[in-house]
Write a protein that holds these residues in place. Structure first.
Motif, PDB file in Angstrom:
ATOM      1  N   TYR A   1       0.847  -1.184   0.000  1.00  0.00           N
ATOM      2  CA  TYR A   1       0.000   0.000   0.000  1.00  0.00           C
ATOM      3  C   TYR A   1       0.882   1.233   0.000  1.00  0.00           C
ATOM      4  O   TYR A   1       1.709   1.385   0.898  1.00  0.00           O
ATOM      5  CB  TYR A   1      -0.863   0.055   1.256  1.00  0.00           C
TER       6      TYR A   1
ATOM      7  N   THR B   1      -0.732   4.227  -0.091  1.00  0.00           N
ATOM      8  CA  THR B   1      -1.639   4.997   0.752  1.00  0.00           C
ATOM      9  C   THR B   1      -2.712   4.045   1.252  1.00  0.00           C
ATOM     10  O   THR B   1      -2.760   2.882   0.838  1.00  0.00           O
ATOM     11  CB  THR B   1      -2.321   6.149  -0.032  1.00  0.00           C
ATOM     12  N   SER B   2      -3.597   4.528   2.088  1.00  0.00           N
ATOM     13  CA  SER B   2      -4.666   3.669   2.599  1.00  0.00           C
ATOM     14  C   SER B   2      -5.675   3.290   1.522  1.00  0.00           C
ATOM     15  O   SER B   2      -6.474   2.379   1.708  1.00  0.00           O
ATOM     16  CB  SER B   2      -5.387   4.354   3.766  1.00  0.00           C
ATOM     17  N   THR B   3      -5.620   3.952   0.371  1.00  0.00           N
ATOM     18  CA  THR B   3      -6.587   3.681  -0.702  1.00  0.00           C
ATOM     19  C   THR B   3      -5.945   3.165  -1.988  1.00  0.00           C
ATOM     20  O   THR B   3      -6.638   2.986  -2.978  1.00  0.00           O
ATOM     21  CB  THR B   3      -7.404   4.951  -1.026  1.00  0.00           C
ATOM     22  N   SER B   4      -4.627   2.933  -1.970  1.00  0.00           N
ATOM     23  CA  SER B   4      -3.929   2.495  -3.188  1.00  0.00           C
ATOM     24  C   SER B   4      -2.964   1.371  -2.859  1.00  0.00           C
ATOM     25  O   SER B   4      -2.015   1.565  -2.101  1.00  0.00           O
ATOM     26  CB  SER B   4      -3.139   3.660  -3.804  1.00  0.00           C
ATOM     27  N   LYS B   5      -3.241   0.180  -3.446  1.00  0.00           N
ATOM     28  CA  LYS B   5      -2.371  -0.962  -3.184  1.00  0.00           C
ATOM     29  C   LYS B   5      -2.131  -1.753  -4.457  1.00  0.00           C
ATOM     30  O   LYS B   5      -2.898  -1.694  -5.412  1.00  0.00           O
ATOM     31  CB  LYS B   5      -2.912  -1.863  -2.095  1.00  0.00           C
TER      32      LYS B   5
END
Length: 121
Positions: free
Chosen positions: A109, A111-115
């Protein structure tokens, strides 16, 4: 089939060569890493792989990346240190340590929204 999952994190800087955007500039992330191991069988005390053991191996690998400029690490000398390639690096480095189970996936990850998730499939 049992899936055993552990998470950890590391901080690092990188730049994406030939990206033609903001990510071509030096910048950093607080990366989160998730590892999934699949086990068909459990040992004599009904454990597939000990969380403690898996976390230890992952921590050793992430310590080679933590607070580093990823572009300077040999593995990334002929490629970009993208999340995709970071996941592949962790997978390939961790795999020899997994004996009686199968390393299934490594997710990174940015960010918390991109993995990104890497598997050998």
């Amino acid at each position: 089939m049992f899936e055993i999952c552990v998470e950890s994190d590391f901080c690092a800087a990188h730049r994406l060569n030939n990206y033609r955007g903001a990510c071509e500039n030096l910048h950093g992330h607080n990366f989160k890493v998730e590892v999934v191991v699949r086990c068909k069988k459990l040992n004599q005390i009904y454990i597939g792989i000990d969380f403690k053991e898996l976390k230890k191996y992952l921590k050793e690998i992430l310590s080679t990346l933590d607070h580093r400029y990823l572009n300077e690490i040999d593995y990334f000398s002929k490629t970009n240190p993208t999340s995709e390639m970071i996941a592949k690096y962790i997978f390939e480095t961790l795999k020899p340590h997994i004996k009686d189970c199968m390393l299934y996936s490594v997710s990174v990850y940015e960010t918390s929204t991109s993995k990104v998730t890497y598997t050998e499939d």
